[in-house]
Enzyme design. Structure first.
Site, PDB file in Angstrom:
ATOM      1  N   HIS A   1      -7.663  -0.206  -6.775  1.00 17.07           N
ATOM      2  CA  HIS A   1      -6.929  -0.926  -5.818  1.00 17.07           C
ATOM      3  C   HIS A   1      -5.637  -0.435  -5.790  1.00 17.07           C
ATOM      4  O   HIS A   1      -4.921  -0.596  -6.831  1.00 17.07           O
ATOM      5  CB  HIS A   1      -7.173  -2.140  -5.836  1.00 17.07           C
ATOM      6  CG  HIS A   1      -8.689  -2.518  -5.372  1.00 17.07           C
ATOM      7  ND1 HIS A   1      -9.200  -2.532  -4.376  1.00 17.07           N
ATOM      8  CD2 HIS A   1      -9.660  -2.989  -6.598  1.00 17.07           C
ATOM      9  CE1 HIS A   1     -10.708  -2.719  -4.392  1.00 17.07           C
ATOM     10  NE2 HIS A   1     -10.835  -3.116  -5.750  1.00 17.07           N
TER      11      HIS A   1
ATOM     12  N   TYR B   1       0.823  -1.348   0.030  1.00 18.79           N
ATOM     13  CA  TYR B   1       0.089   0.138  -0.070  1.00 18.79           C
ATOM     14  C   TYR B   1       0.669   1.280  -0.058  1.00 18.79           C
ATOM     15  O   TYR B   1       0.077   2.524  -0.005  1.00 18.79           O
ATOM     16  CB  TYR B   1      -0.861  -0.138   1.049  1.00 18.79           C
ATOM     17  CG  TYR B   1      -1.783  -1.083   1.216  1.00 18.79           C
ATOM     18  CD1 TYR B   1      -2.604  -1.407   0.143  1.00 18.79           C
ATOM     19  CD2 TYR B   1      -1.821  -1.963   2.467  1.00 18.79           C
ATOM     20  CE1 TYR B   1      -3.495  -2.653   0.240  1.00 18.79           C
ATOM     21  CE2 TYR B   1      -2.759  -3.297   2.499  1.00 18.79           C
ATOM     22  CZ  TYR B   1      -3.619  -3.341   1.266  1.00 18.79           C
ATOM     23  OH  TYR B   1      -4.309  -4.722   1.180  1.00 18.79           O
TER      24      TYR B   1
HETATM   25  C1  DQA Z   1      -7.275  -2.772  -1.287  1.00 17.21           C
HETATM   26  C2  DQA Z   1      -7.162  -4.096  -1.660  1.00 17.21           C
HETATM   27  C3  DQA Z   1      -8.409  -4.827  -0.552  1.00 17.21           C
HETATM   28  O1  DQA Z   1      -8.339  -6.303  -0.739  1.00 17.21           O
HETATM   29  C4  DQA Z   1      -7.848  -4.490   0.561  1.00 17.21           C
HETATM   30  O2  DQA Z   1      -8.801  -5.119   1.685  1.00 17.21           O
HETATM   31  C5  DQA Z   1      -7.479  -3.161   0.978  1.00 17.21           C
HETATM   32  C6  DQA Z   1      -7.010  -2.470  -0.105  1.00 17.21           C
HETATM   33  C7  DQA Z   1      -6.184  -2.056  -2.134  1.00 17.21           C
HETATM   34  O3  DQA Z   1      -6.385  -0.674  -2.421  1.00 17.21           O
HETATM   35  O4  DQA Z   1      -5.187  -2.583  -2.734  1.00 17.21           O
HETATM   36  O5  DQA Z   1      -8.014  -2.608   1.946  1.00 17.21           O
HETATM   37  O6  DQA Z   1      -8.651  -2.082  -1.836  1.00 17.21           O
END
Ligand code: DQA
Length: 152
Positions: A105, A28
């Site tokens: 994402h 992230y």
């Molecule tokens: C997310 C991917 C999701 O699976 C995860 O639960 C997140 C972040 C991403 O930005 O990669 O909280 O949405």
């Protein structure tokens, strides 16, 4: 004759994005949501869009924001976090909003656990962008600008 610019984009972050800087940096990016939003704001302005930011850890609040979104915004950029994979309530609210939406994402959800490949937003979004980190948001803004006919 007057013309109205449809350029307001609701940028919605779901559960656990308030602690983004404490989550796995390899997935992230290790930056706080405030920095991410700052970057998104700059890119939105470059694309001729006006972003409105919202984050909550409460599913009902997320749903209620979507209920209001048709009055507040012209398009939606949505990263609902883990809700993406199971919240039919949020999917129904996005459907009711009736706005062009792009799902983003940070991580590559297709390359992780199987359950992350499932998205309740399938069929409701113009595009799903994942695994491109922060750059994915720039791409998503470009898609929305095209959808809304905004020329920067
Ligand atoms: C997310 C991917 C999701 O699976 C995860 O639960 C997140 C972040 C991403 O930005 O990669 O909280 O949405």
């Amino acid at each position: 004759m007057s013309t109205t610019t449809r350029n307001r984009v609701a940028v919605l972050h779901g559960v656990n994005f308030d602690i983004l800087e404490r989550r796995d940096a390899a997935l992230y990016g290790g930056r706080p949501l405030s920095e991410l939003e700052h970057q998104i704001k700059a890119w939105a302005h470059e694309a001729g869009l006006e972003p409105l930011f919202f984050q909550t850890n409460h599913e009902g609040e997320f749903v209620e924001y979507l209920h209001r979104s048709c009055d507040l915004a012209d398009g939606v950029l949505i990263n609902a976090g883990a809700w993406t994979h199971y919240s039919r309530a949020i999917a129904d609210a996005l459907d009711v909003a009736g706005l062009p939406a792009v799902e983003v994402h940070l991580s590559d959800v297709e390359a992780r656990e199987d359950w992350r490949s499932v998205s309740v937003f399938d069929g409701l979004v113009v595009e799903k962008i994942s695994g491109k980190g922060v750059e994915g948001y720039r791409e998503a803004l470009g898609v929305l600008a095209r959808e809304l006919g905004v020329v920067a």
